[in-house]
Scaffold this motif. Structure first.
Motif, PDB file in Angstrom:
ATOM      1  N   ASP A 253      21.964  49.754   4.587  1.00 35.31           N
ATOM      2  CA  ASP A 253      22.933  50.390   5.494  1.00 35.31           C
ATOM      3  C   ASP A 253      22.955  51.907   5.362  1.00 35.31           C
ATOM      4  O   ASP A 253      23.857  52.569   5.880  1.00 35.31           O
ATOM      5  CB  ASP A 253      24.350  49.829   5.249  1.00 35.31           C
ATOM      6  CG  ASP A 253      24.778  49.941   3.788  1.00 35.31           C
ATOM      7  OD1 ASP A 253      24.026  50.519   2.981  1.00 35.31           O
ATOM      8  OD2 ASP A 253      25.863  49.431   3.460  1.00 35.31           O
ATOM      9  N   VAL A 254      21.952  52.467   4.682  1.00 32.03           N
ATOM     10  CA  VAL A 254      21.967  53.911   4.502  1.00 32.03           C
ATOM     11  C   VAL A 254      20.529  54.422   4.352  1.00 32.03           C
ATOM     12  O   VAL A 254      19.661  53.714   3.819  1.00 32.03           O
ATOM     13  CB  VAL A 254      22.829  54.279   3.261  1.00 32.03           C
ATOM     14  CG1 VAL A 254      22.208  53.789   1.976  1.00 32.03           C
ATOM     15  CG2 VAL A 254      23.107  55.757   3.184  1.00 32.03           C
ATOM     16  N   LEU A 255      20.276  55.611   4.870  1.00 27.90           N
ATOM     17  CA  LEU A 255      18.981  56.277   4.695  1.00 27.90           C
ATOM     18  C   LEU A 255      19.202  57.560   3.908  1.00 27.90           C
ATOM     19  O   LEU A 255      19.960  58.438   4.347  1.00 27.90           O
ATOM     20  CB  LEU A 255      18.365  56.602   6.058  1.00 27.90           C
ATOM     21  CG  LEU A 255      17.797  55.393   6.800  1.00 27.90           C
ATOM     22  CD1 LEU A 255      17.980  55.541   8.291  1.00 27.90           C
ATOM     23  CD2 LEU A 255      16.331  55.192   6.465  1.00 27.90           C
ATOM     24  N   LEU A 256      18.574  57.661   2.738  1.00 26.95           N
ATOM     25  CA  LEU A 256      18.686  58.863   1.906  1.00 26.95           C
ATOM     26  C   LEU A 256      17.432  58.970   1.040  1.00 26.95           C
ATOM     27  O   LEU A 256      16.758  57.959   0.780  1.00 26.95           O
ATOM     28  CB  LEU A 256      19.896  58.795   0.976  1.00 26.95           C
ATOM     29  CG  LEU A 256      21.292  59.067   1.560  1.00 26.95           C
ATOM     30  CD1 LEU A 256      22.345  58.824   0.489  1.00 26.95           C
ATOM     31  CD2 LEU A 256      21.419  60.473   2.113  1.00 26.95           C
ATOM     32  N   GLY A 257      17.155  60.175   0.576  1.00 27.69           N
ATOM     33  CA  GLY A 257      16.057  60.372  -0.355  1.00 27.69           C
ATOM     34  C   GLY A 257      16.480  61.322  -1.459  1.00 27.69           C
ATOM     35  O   GLY A 257      17.551  61.940  -1.382  1.00 27.69           O
TER      36      GLY A 257
ATOM     37  N   ILE B 111      19.290  65.927  -2.723  1.00 29.55           N
ATOM     38  CA  ILE B 111      19.417  64.764  -1.852  1.00 29.55           C
ATOM     39  C   ILE B 111      18.928  65.155  -0.459  1.00 29.55           C
ATOM     40  O   ILE B 111      19.228  66.247   0.036  1.00 29.55           O
ATOM     41  CB  ILE B 111      20.883  64.281  -1.787  1.00 29.55           C
ATOM     42  CG1 ILE B 111      21.416  64.005  -3.202  1.00 29.55           C
ATOM     43  CG2 ILE B 111      21.012  63.049  -0.912  1.00 29.55           C
ATOM     44  CD1 ILE B 111      20.677  62.919  -3.970  1.00 29.55           C
ATOM     45  N   THR B 112      18.160  64.268   0.144  1.00 29.84           N
ATOM     46  CA  THR B 112      17.592  64.538   1.468  1.00 29.84           C
ATOM     47  C   THR B 112      18.049  63.448   2.445  1.00 29.84           C
ATOM     48  O   THR B 112      18.514  62.386   2.021  1.00 29.84           O
ATOM     49  CB  THR B 112      16.052  64.556   1.413  1.00 29.84           C
ATOM     50  OG1 THR B 112      15.600  63.256   1.005  1.00 29.84           O
ATOM     51  CG2 THR B 112      15.544  65.590   0.419  1.00 29.84           C
ATOM     52  N   PRO B 113      17.911  63.713   3.756  1.00 30.66           N
ATOM     53  CA  PRO B 113      18.417  62.745   4.749  1.00 30.66           C
ATOM     54  C   PRO B 113      17.672  61.407   4.760  1.00 30.66           C
ATOM     55  O   PRO B 113      18.085  60.496   5.443  1.00 30.66           O
ATOM     56  CB  PRO B 113      18.212  63.475   6.087  1.00 30.66           C
ATOM     57  CG  PRO B 113      18.017  64.901   5.740  1.00 30.66           C
ATOM     58  CD  PRO B 113      17.425  64.940   4.373  1.00 30.66           C
ATOM     59  N   GLY B 114      16.580  61.288   4.031  1.00 32.98           N
ATOM     60  CA  GLY B 114      15.848  60.028   3.953  1.00 32.98           C
ATOM     61  C   GLY B 114      14.687  60.204   3.001  1.00 32.98           C
ATOM     62  O   GLY B 114      14.411  61.332   2.553  1.00 32.98           O
ATOM     63  N   GLY B 115      14.007  59.103   2.699  1.00 35.64           N
ATOM     64  CA  GLY B 115      12.837  59.192   1.833  1.00 35.64           C
ATOM     65  C   GLY B 115      11.745  60.029   2.479  1.00 35.64           C
ATOM     66  O   GLY B 115      11.077  60.837   1.823  1.00 35.64           O
ATOM     67  N   GLN B 116      11.573  59.854   3.769  1.00 36.07           N
ATOM     68  CA  GLN B 116      10.525  60.600   4.478  1.00 36.07           C
ATOM     69  C   GLN B 116      10.787  62.104   4.402  1.00 36.07           C
ATOM     70  O   GLN B 116       9.860  62.889   4.212  1.00 36.07           O
ATOM     71  CB  GLN B 116      10.474  60.115   5.939  1.00 36.07           C
ATOM     72  CG  GLN B 116       9.514  60.850   6.836  1.00 36.07           C
ATOM     73  CD  GLN B 116       8.042  60.553   6.529  1.00 36.07           C
ATOM     74  OE1 GLN B 116       7.717  59.855   5.566  1.00 36.07           O
ATOM     75  NE2 GLN B 116       7.162  61.093   7.332  1.00 36.07           N
ATOM     76  N   ALA B 117      12.055  62.497   4.521  1.00 35.42           N
ATOM     77  CA  ALA B 117      12.395  63.922   4.415  1.00 35.42           C
ATOM     78  C   ALA B 117      12.081  64.443   3.016  1.00 35.42           C
ATOM     79  O   ALA B 117      11.655  65.600   2.863  1.00 35.42           O
ATOM     80  CB  ALA B 117      13.875  64.130   4.742  1.00 35.42           C
ATOM     81  N   ALA B 118      12.274  63.604   2.011  1.00 34.60           N
ATOM     82  CA  ALA B 118      11.966  64.016   0.634  1.00 34.60           C
ATOM     83  C   ALA B 118      10.470  64.286   0.470  1.00 34.60           C
ATOM     84  O   ALA B 118      10.064  65.242  -0.189  1.00 34.60           O
ATOM     85  CB  ALA B 118      12.441  62.949  -0.350  1.00 34.60           C
ATOM     86  N   MET B 119       9.640  63.410   1.095  1.00 33.35           N
ATOM     87  CA  MET B 119       8.183  63.613   1.038  1.00 33.35           C
ATOM     88  C   MET B 119       7.826  64.941   1.702  1.00 33.35           C
ATOM     89  O   MET B 119       7.014  65.708   1.198  1.00 33.35           O
ATOM     90  CB  MET B 119       7.410  62.544   1.816  1.00 33.35           C
ATOM     91  CG  MET B 119       7.891  61.132   1.702  1.00 33.35           C
ATOM     92  SD  MET B 119       7.476  60.411   0.149  1.00 33.35           S
ATOM     93  CE  MET B 119       9.032  59.645  -0.225  1.00 33.35           C
ATOM     94  N   ALA B 120       8.446  65.209   2.854  1.00 32.52           N
ATOM     95  CA  ALA B 120       8.161  66.451   3.585  1.00 32.52           C
ATOM     96  C   ALA B 120       8.592  67.655   2.749  1.00 32.52           C
ATOM     97  O   ALA B 120       7.880  68.668   2.689  1.00 32.52           O
ATOM     98  CB  ALA B 120       8.885  66.442   4.931  1.00 32.52           C
ATOM     99  N   LEU B 121       9.750  67.532   2.103  1.00 30.42           N
ATOM    100  CA  LEU B 121      10.248  68.634   1.277  1.00 30.42           C
ATOM    101  C   LEU B 121       9.259  68.984   0.169  1.00 30.42           C
ATOM    102  O   LEU B 121       8.941  70.154  -0.063  1.00 30.42           O
ATOM    103  CB  LEU B 121      11.609  68.241   0.686  1.00 30.42           C
ATOM    104  CG  LEU B 121      12.231  69.201  -0.330  1.00 30.42           C
ATOM    105  CD1 LEU B 121      12.406  70.590   0.258  1.00 30.42           C
ATOM    106  CD2 LEU B 121      13.581  68.651  -0.813  1.00 30.42           C
ATOM    107  N   ILE B 122       8.747  67.977  -0.509  1.00 28.13           N
ATOM    108  CA  ILE B 122       7.792  68.227  -1.601  1.00 28.13           C
ATOM    109  C   ILE B 122       6.501  68.822  -1.046  1.00 28.13           C
ATOM    110  O   ILE B 122       5.979  69.809  -1.570  1.00 28.13           O
ATOM    111  CB  ILE B 122       7.513  66.916  -2.364  1.00 28.13           C
ATOM    112  CG1 ILE B 122       8.766  66.488  -3.123  1.00 28.13           C
ATOM    113  CG2 ILE B 122       6.333  67.095  -3.321  1.00 28.13           C
ATOM    114  CD1 ILE B 122       8.654  65.131  -3.803  1.00 28.13           C
TER     115      ILE B 122
END
Ligand SMILES: *Cc1c(COP(=O)(O)O)cnc(C)c1O
Length: 387
Positions: A213-217, A80-91
């Motif tokens: 109401d939430v940002l997660l990835g 789980i990442t702090p947002g979708g954008q963080a998930a893209m960066a992680l990959i």
């Protein structure tokens, strides 16, 4: 209990109350997690090696969400990442190396394009953008240093549905990792792992959260080696997700199925109505034949969701289009999608290298309002501004 009241205030002993059972997963917060002995103390992110060592890697709430997403997508592990954008960066940061080359579709989510162009370029990784309808011809773009093929299907705004199985098969043959942004399908309407994808990601912000109401990835894998690779980078980047936010995503999951059914139904009604209006050149909805890649959607997907775009007639200028958008009452103007509220966003300066439309593009996200009222809202705004 310590005798001094000061010590009693901070006494950390906590236990789940015996005899209390609810339907809801508790929100477990915690930075420090306690060890039973000094010899057992170890700091490592891998839950399979040590269940809990530090809150940064997750609490039982975070891990319940990641386990549920992994199961839902048919993967083995999820981060789980702090947002979708963080998930893209992680990959991107896990699977590219200096002097490498990554391939992204031309219709990739804008900020993902920015990661490639503004971040990876600084690390000596070259990004190249391909036609999302390229299919197995992607192999022609492979180089000796190609490390990652990114897919997003349907792509952002122009909604082309890619032949992900063909792209993934070509990449696998060349020993290249395929990652898919599966946000549109909520991780469930397209079975990424069964179609050869190595790594999936979702902006849980959209359908899983479902209420704006939430940002997660999330980043999900199905392979032990990839699990280690993503996990190492996830912990190095300190990608903590709040257990409170994770509990909202867990709640969202419970109603995901009914929301997706309703959203599919309403979006199709509205998109079909729009496709018959004289001001409309083309509707880019994956379940309608007017959407590039529609046949691929029919073959690979088990449903469609709430977001689609409309190409207006080329003669309709910028000002009347903006007035049309402003005149909408139920549709609100805002980014993101997948919540309960219908949204609209013009993309008037959209540049697409492979499929440039002469008319302007406006994206719609259908929410849970009455579909008939949404159509009335569009009808009134079109009639007043775009005759
Ligand atoms: C919204 C979105 C993201 C980013 O998610 P955030 O949680 O807003 O950072 C990534 N990919 C796609 C396709 C999206 O629509």
């Amino acid at each position: 209990m310590p005798p001094d009241w000061r010590s009693r205030l901070t006494d950390p002993v906590s236990a789940a109350p015996a005899g209390f059972k609810s339907l809801v997963s508790p929100v477990y917060r915690g930075s420090t997690t306690l060890f039973t002995s000094a010899a057992r103390a170890e700091d490592h992110w891998d839950q399979e090696r040590i269940a809990y060592s530090y809150g940064l890697y997750g609490t039982p709430t975070t891990f319940e969400l990641s386990a549920r997403i992994a199961r839902l997508e048919g993967g083995t592990h999820c981060f789980i990442t702090p947002g979708g954008q963080a998930a893209m960066a992680l990959i991107s940061l896990t699977f590219s190396r200096a002097a490498g080359h990554v391939l992204l579709p031309d219709n990739v989510y804008g900020p993902s394009r920015d990661i490639a162009q503004l971040l990876l370029s600084r690390l000596g990784v070259e990004a190249e953008f391909y036609d999302p309808l390229i299919g197995s011809d992607i192999a022609r773009l492979f180089r000796a240093n190609t490390q990652l093929v990114w897919c997003e299907s349907p792509g952002s705004v122009t909604m082309e549905v890619a032949d992900v199985p063909a792209i993934a098969a070509a990449a696998r043959g060349a020993g290249i990792i395929t990652a898919l942004d599966n946000t549109y399908a909520a991780g469930v309407l397209f079975d990424a792992f069964a179609h050869g994808v190595d790594v999936t990601t979702q902006a849980l912000t959209k359908y899983v959260g479902g209420h704006s109401d939430v940002l997660l990835g999330s980043v999900t894998v199905k392979d032990a080696r990839l699990y280690q690779a993503v996990g190492d980078t996830h912990s190095l980047l300190g990608m903590n997700a709040s257990p409170d936010d994770c509990s909202l995503a867990l709640r969202g999951l419970k109603t995901l199925a009914v929301r997706l059914d309703k959203l599919q139904d309403s979006a199709l009604q509205v998109a079909t109505w729009l496709s018959k209006q004289p001001q409309v050149e083309r509707v880019l909805h994956p379940a309608l034949p007017s959407c590039p890649g529609h046949e691929t959607w029919k073959r690979d997907f088990t449903g469609s969701t709430s977001v689609f775009s409309v190409v207006f007639k080329p003669g309709i200028g910028r000002e009347p289009l903006l007035q049309f958008v402003d005149a909408l009452q139920i549709f609100k103007i805002g980014y993101s999608w997948g919540g309960v509220t219908s949204l609209v966003m013009p993309f008037l300066e959209l540049k697409r290298r492979h499929r440039q439309y002469a008319g302007s593009v406006v994206r719609f996200n259908i929410g849970l309002e009455s579909a008939a009222e949404l159509i009335d809202d569009l009808d009134a705004a079109l009639g007043r501004n775009l005759r």
